[in-house]
Design an enzyme around this catalytic site. Structure first.
Site, PDB file in Angstrom:
ATOM      1  N   LYS A  86      -7.642   2.012   8.390  1.00  0.00           N
ATOM      2  CA  LYS A  86      -6.229   2.139   7.998  1.00  0.00           C
ATOM      3  C   LYS A  86      -5.305   2.812   9.012  1.00  0.00           C
ATOM      4  CE  LYS A  86      -6.699   6.668   5.917  1.00  0.00           C
ATOM      5  NZ  LYS A  86      -6.285   7.625   4.936  1.00  0.00           N
ATOM      6  N   SER A 126      -0.097  -2.642   1.088  1.00  0.00           N
ATOM      7  CA  SER A 126       0.744  -1.585   1.651  1.00  0.00           C
ATOM      8  C   SER A 126       2.189  -2.048   1.764  1.00  0.00           C
ATOM      9  CB  SER A 126       0.199  -1.247   3.041  1.00  0.00           C
ATOM     10  OG  SER A 126       1.096  -0.441   3.746  1.00  0.00           O
ATOM     11  N   TYR A 151      -3.249  -3.582  12.018  1.00  0.00           N
ATOM     12  CA  TYR A 151      -3.542  -3.078  10.668  1.00  0.00           C
ATOM     13  C   TYR A 151      -2.640  -3.756   9.630  1.00  0.00           C
ATOM     14  CZ  TYR A 151      -3.184  -0.256   6.488  1.00  0.00           C
ATOM     15  OH  TYR A 151      -3.129   0.122   5.171  1.00  0.00           O
ATOM     16  N   LYS A 155      -3.375  -6.603   6.238  1.00  0.00           N
ATOM     17  CA  LYS A 155      -2.956  -6.569   4.823  1.00  0.00           C
ATOM     18  C   LYS A 155      -2.263  -7.877   4.449  1.00  0.00           C
ATOM     19  CE  LYS A 155      -4.596  -2.596   3.822  1.00  0.00           C
ATOM     20  NZ  LYS A 155      -5.825  -2.515   3.036  1.00  0.00           N
ATOM     21  N   ASN A 181       4.049   5.760   0.312  1.00  0.00           N
ATOM     22  CA  ASN A 181       3.356   6.803   1.094  1.00  0.00           C
ATOM     23  C   ASN A 181       2.578   7.760   0.185  1.00  0.00           C
ATOM     24  OD1 ASN A 181       5.522   5.700   2.855  1.00  0.00           O
ATOM     25  ND2 ASN A 181       4.738   7.210   4.294  1.00  0.00           N
ATOM     26  N   ARG A 297       9.402   7.834  16.899  1.00  0.00           N
ATOM     27  CA  ARG A 297       8.058   7.290  17.137  1.00  0.00           C
ATOM     28  C   ARG A 297       8.172   5.758  17.193  1.00  0.00           C
ATOM     29  NH1 ARG A 297       3.386   8.769  12.818  1.00  0.00           N
ATOM     30  NH2 ARG A 297       4.713   7.493  11.470  1.00  0.00           N
TER      31      ARG A 297
HETATM   32  P1  NAD Z   1      -9.818   6.163   3.480  1.00  0.00           P
HETATM   33  O1  NAD Z   1     -10.172   5.870   4.899  1.00  0.00           O
HETATM   34  O2  NAD Z   1      -9.777   7.570   3.037  1.00  0.00           O
HETATM   35  O3  NAD Z   1     -10.805   5.357   2.500  1.00  0.00           O
HETATM   36  C1  NAD Z   1     -11.374   4.125   2.852  1.00  0.00           C
HETATM   37  C2  NAD Z   1     -12.868   4.214   2.618  1.00  0.00           C
HETATM   38  O4  NAD Z   1     -13.468   2.956   2.923  1.00  0.00           O
HETATM   39  C3  NAD Z   1     -13.555   5.260   3.499  1.00  0.00           C
HETATM   40  O5  NAD Z   1     -14.314   6.125   2.676  1.00  0.00           O
HETATM   41  C4  NAD Z   1     -14.446   4.444   4.420  1.00  0.00           C
HETATM   42  O6  NAD Z   1     -15.648   5.127   4.744  1.00  0.00           O
HETATM   43  C5  NAD Z   1     -14.683   3.175   3.608  1.00  0.00           C
HETATM   44  N1  NAD Z   1     -14.957   1.973   4.389  1.00  0.00           N
HETATM   45  C6  NAD Z   1     -14.234   1.449   5.420  1.00  0.00           C
HETATM   46  N2  NAD Z   1     -14.794   0.316   5.873  1.00  0.00           N
HETATM   47  C7  NAD Z   1     -15.899   0.085   5.100  1.00  0.00           C
HETATM   48  C8  NAD Z   1     -16.899  -0.924   5.064  1.00  0.00           C
HETATM   49  N3  NAD Z   1     -16.908  -1.930   5.932  1.00  0.00           N
HETATM   50  N4  NAD Z   1     -17.883  -0.847   4.139  1.00  0.00           N
HETATM   51  C9  NAD Z   1     -17.905   0.185   3.250  1.00  0.00           C
HETATM   52  N5  NAD Z   1     -17.002   1.173   3.252  1.00  0.00           N
HETATM   53  C10 NAD Z   1     -16.001   1.129   4.150  1.00  0.00           C
HETATM   54  O7  NAD Z   1      -8.412   5.426   3.204  1.00  0.00           O
HETATM   55  P2  NAD Z   1      -7.409   5.597   1.987  1.00  0.00           P
HETATM   56  O8  NAD Z   1      -6.222   6.336   2.463  1.00  0.00           O
HETATM   57  O9  NAD Z   1      -8.116   6.063   0.778  1.00  0.00           O
HETATM   58  O10 NAD Z   1      -6.942   4.075   1.819  1.00  0.00           O
HETATM   59  C11 NAD Z   1      -7.565   3.218   0.880  1.00  0.00           C
HETATM   60  C12 NAD Z   1      -6.933   1.846   0.980  1.00  0.00           C
HETATM   61  O11 NAD Z   1      -5.543   1.940   0.749  1.00  0.00           O
HETATM   62  C13 NAD Z   1      -7.086   1.166   2.346  1.00  0.00           C
HETATM   63  O12 NAD Z   1      -7.295  -0.210   2.135  1.00  0.00           O
HETATM   64  C14 NAD Z   1      -5.750   1.408   3.002  1.00  0.00           C
HETATM   65  O13 NAD Z   1      -5.455   0.415   3.962  1.00  0.00           O
HETATM   66  C15 NAD Z   1      -4.819   1.325   1.811  1.00  0.00           C
HETATM   67  N6  NAD Z   1      -3.550   2.051   2.004  1.00  0.00           N
HETATM   68  C16 NAD Z   1      -3.577   3.381   2.318  1.00  0.00           C
HETATM   69  C17 NAD Z   1      -2.367   4.061   2.521  1.00  0.00           C
HETATM   70  C18 NAD Z   1      -2.365   5.514   2.916  1.00  0.00           C
HETATM   71  O14 NAD Z   1      -1.329   5.984   3.387  1.00  0.00           O
HETATM   72  N7  NAD Z   1      -3.439   6.259   2.754  1.00  0.00           N
HETATM   73  C19 NAD Z   1      -1.144   3.391   2.363  1.00  0.00           C
HETATM   74  C20 NAD Z   1      -1.170   2.029   2.016  1.00  0.00           C
HETATM   75  C21 NAD Z   1      -2.380   1.370   1.835  1.00  0.00           C
HETATM   76  C1  WQD Z   2       6.235   9.411   7.460  1.00  0.00           C
HETATM   77  C2  WQD Z   2       7.519   9.874   8.129  1.00  0.00           C
HETATM   78  C3  WQD Z   2       7.523   9.602  10.523  1.00  0.00           C
HETATM   79  C4  WQD Z   2       4.359  12.475  11.363  1.00  0.00           C
HETATM   80  C5  WQD Z   2       2.141   4.985   7.499  1.00  0.00           C
HETATM   81  C6  WQD Z   2       1.694   3.589   7.837  1.00  0.00           C
HETATM   82  C7  WQD Z   2       1.881   2.679   6.661  1.00  0.00           C
HETATM   83  C8  WQD Z   2       1.213   3.226   5.408  1.00  0.00           C
HETATM   84  C9  WQD Z   2       1.614   4.642   5.163  1.00  0.00           C
HETATM   85  C10 WQD Z   2      -1.018   2.316   5.219  1.00  0.00           C
HETATM   86  C11 WQD Z   2       7.993   8.920   9.244  1.00  0.00           C
HETATM   87  C12 WQD Z   2       7.594  11.065  10.149  1.00  0.00           C
HETATM   88  C13 WQD Z   2       5.293  11.685  10.724  1.00  0.00           C
HETATM   89  C14 WQD Z   2       4.816  13.533  12.193  1.00  0.00           C
HETATM   90  C15 WQD Z   2       7.099  12.935  11.655  1.00  0.00           C
HETATM   91  N1  WQD Z   2      -0.206   3.256   5.546  1.00  0.00           N
HETATM   92  N2  WQD Z   2       6.631  11.913  10.870  1.00  0.00           N
HETATM   93  N3  WQD Z   2       6.173  13.729  12.300  1.00  0.00           N
HETATM   94  O1  WQD Z   2       4.804   5.882   9.089  1.00  0.00           O
HETATM   95  O2  WQD Z   2       5.732   5.842   6.735  1.00  0.00           O
HETATM   96  O3  WQD Z   2       3.512   4.946   7.158  1.00  0.00           O
HETATM   97  O4  WQD Z   2       1.414   5.419   6.358  1.00  0.00           O
HETATM   98  O5  WQD Z   2      -0.790   1.225   4.806  1.00  0.00           O
HETATM   99  O6  WQD Z   2       1.324   1.447   7.006  1.00  0.00           O
HETATM  100  O7  WQD Z   2       2.473   3.119   8.945  1.00  0.00           O
HETATM  101  O8  WQD Z   2       3.867   7.403   7.277  1.00  0.00           O
HETATM  102  O9  WQD Z   2       3.180   9.762   7.181  1.00  0.00           O
HETATM  103  O10 WQD Z   2       3.042   8.547   9.395  1.00  0.00           O
HETATM  104  O11 WQD Z   2       5.265   9.113   8.457  1.00  0.00           O
HETATM  105  O12 WQD Z   2       8.297  13.157  11.796  1.00  0.00           O
HETATM  106  O13 WQD Z   2       4.036  14.248  12.828  1.00  0.00           O
HETATM  107  O14 WQD Z   2       7.272  11.133   8.786  1.00  0.00           O
HETATM  108  O15 WQD Z   2       8.332   9.325  11.632  1.00  0.00           O
HETATM  109  O16 WQD Z   2       9.379   8.905   9.200  1.00  0.00           O
HETATM  110  P1  WQD Z   2       4.581   5.996   7.649  1.00  0.00           P
HETATM  111  P2  WQD Z   2       3.751   8.741   8.096  1.00  0.00           P
END
Ligand code: NAD
Ligand code: WQD
Length: 343
Positions: A86, A126, A151, A155, A181, A297
């Protein structure tokens, strides 16, 4: 008893969702290869719920091993698929690994759904699929923009794979949840986010700075077209987010979905700027934060927040926790990890 397979269940969002599923009386099987999480998360989960989830340590890139889980658990009712790589920046350096992991994992699970007759899946998508949105708040029918990272592209492709494969799979339904977020931790501080290395995301960087692990938070830009010049996002509490997964599972099991493939935005509906998050952190925790403004960024968007009315009405779900409570939970979790590391 309803049995749910949770892939990525020891990860950040997965572990919080396992807790909510168990609290609702559901039985959980976790698949995780521990590539971005730790086995100890299982103890955190069972300390909260008093229940041990089944744990299958395995890699979803391995089709045979994936099928093996369904052989051992022939009574799985639905899948929640979190497992994926991710990190946006890392995905540029390791594009092939990201496509391999995120696409093959989904394909193997879809094949397993067909072979073992599992009818329902909730998929982790996402808000990144919307790119820089033209209209705010963002609704589910906002156009998908060209992804600006491998990435983000995984999705988009995963959502297409789901739609295309469902066309020939009668009776199956998928809900794709587009998270905004996710931040914060379980109020018990027994589970939370475990970022590896220097965090890219705002809130873990804030808590690590307050804890003295990082010297100073860099605010990426104060010249955006927003009320105070810093970028705006929709920060949603991870426990609220987890509860939306339970609501989605109920919708699938009760056959309430209106089409085979449904999409929901999961956010609070409210945008907060980086400066507002910093102020809320200082106010709610009593910590003062060292920060400085630096340039934007690359790839960041200006403003993004969700229209959540579709999720509110159809899932009967609403984000409930405010930013202060959520940031306090993130801080409590950070303190807990620091205390453990210094033991
Ligand atoms: P995370 O990395 O904490 O959790 C993902 C888990 O999947 C991990 O424990 C990892 O070990 C496991 N994993 C990865 N590849 C694997 C594989 N091939 N086989 C088995 N296990 C595997 O991430 P998260 O933040 O909990 O995110 C969960 C989901 O949500 C992801 O699909 C991510 O893309 C999506 N997502 C996260 C965010 C965010 O900001 N955290 C935002 C939008 C979408
Ligand atoms: C949030 C805000 C930064 C760090 C990312 C992925 C997105 C989704 C969620 C998975 C922004 C600012 C950040 C720092 C800062 N993930 N910032 N100083 O960029 O919205 O989204 O996570 O699907 O795909 O791109 O999240 O937490 O990185 O940033 O000023 O050190 O904080 O510029 O405005 P973002 P973030």
């Amino acid at each position: 008893m309803i049995k749910i397979l949770v892939t990525g269940g020891t990860g950040y969002i997965g572990s919080h969702t396992v807790v909510e599923l168990q609290e609702e009386g559901m039985e959980v099987v976790i698949i995780d290869n521990l590539s971005n999480s730790e086995r100890e998360v299982l103890s955190g989960i069972s300390s909260i719920t008093g229940k041990e989830p089944h744990f299958e340590e395995m890699d979803l890139r391995d089709e045979k091993a994936t099928f093996g889980v369904f052989e051992r658990h022939p009574d799985i009712d639905a899948i929640i698929h979190f497992a994926a790589f991710k990190a946006v920046g890392e995905s540029v350096e390791k594009a092939l690994e990201y496509y391999e992991n995120n696409l093959f994992s989904l394909i193997h699970l879809m094949k397993a759904m067909r072979k073992y007759r599992v009818d329902h899946m909730v998929f982790s998508s996402s808000c990144t699929v919307y790119g820089e949105p033209d209209v705010l708040p963002v609704t589910e029918d906002a156009p998908i923009k060209k992804a600006n990272s491998p990435y983000g592209n995984t999705k988009q492709i995963c959502e297409e794979i789901l739609q295309d494969s469902l066309a020939s799979m009668q009776g199956k339904g998928v809900i794709s949840l587009r998270y905004f977020n996710p931040i914060g931790a379980h109020e018990s501080a027994l589970i939370g986010e475990l970022p590896v290395g220097v965090p890219n995301n705002l809130v873990p960087f804030i808590t690590q700075t307050a804890a003295g692990l990082r010297e100073c938070l860099s605010v990426y830009g104060d010249d955006y077209n927003t009320s105070d010049g810093s970028a705006v996002r929709d920060y949603i509490n991870v426990v609220d987010l987890a509860k939306a997964h339970v609501a989605s599972i109920r919708r699938l099991l009760n056959q309430e979905q209106k089409s085979q493939f449904e999409v929901f935005n999961l956010g609070t509906g409210k945008g907060l700027s980086v400066f507002e998050v910093i102020k809320a952190f200082e106010r709610s925790t009593g910590q003062s934060l060292n920060y400085k403004v630096v340039g934007r960024r690359e790839g960041d968007i200006e403003k993004m927040y969700a229209d959540t009315s579709y999720a509110n009405s159809e899932l009967g779900w609403k984000a409930e926790k405010g930013i202060d409570e959520t940031l306090r939970s993130a801080w409590k979790w950070e303190q807990k990890i620091r205390a453990q590391k210094s033991e």
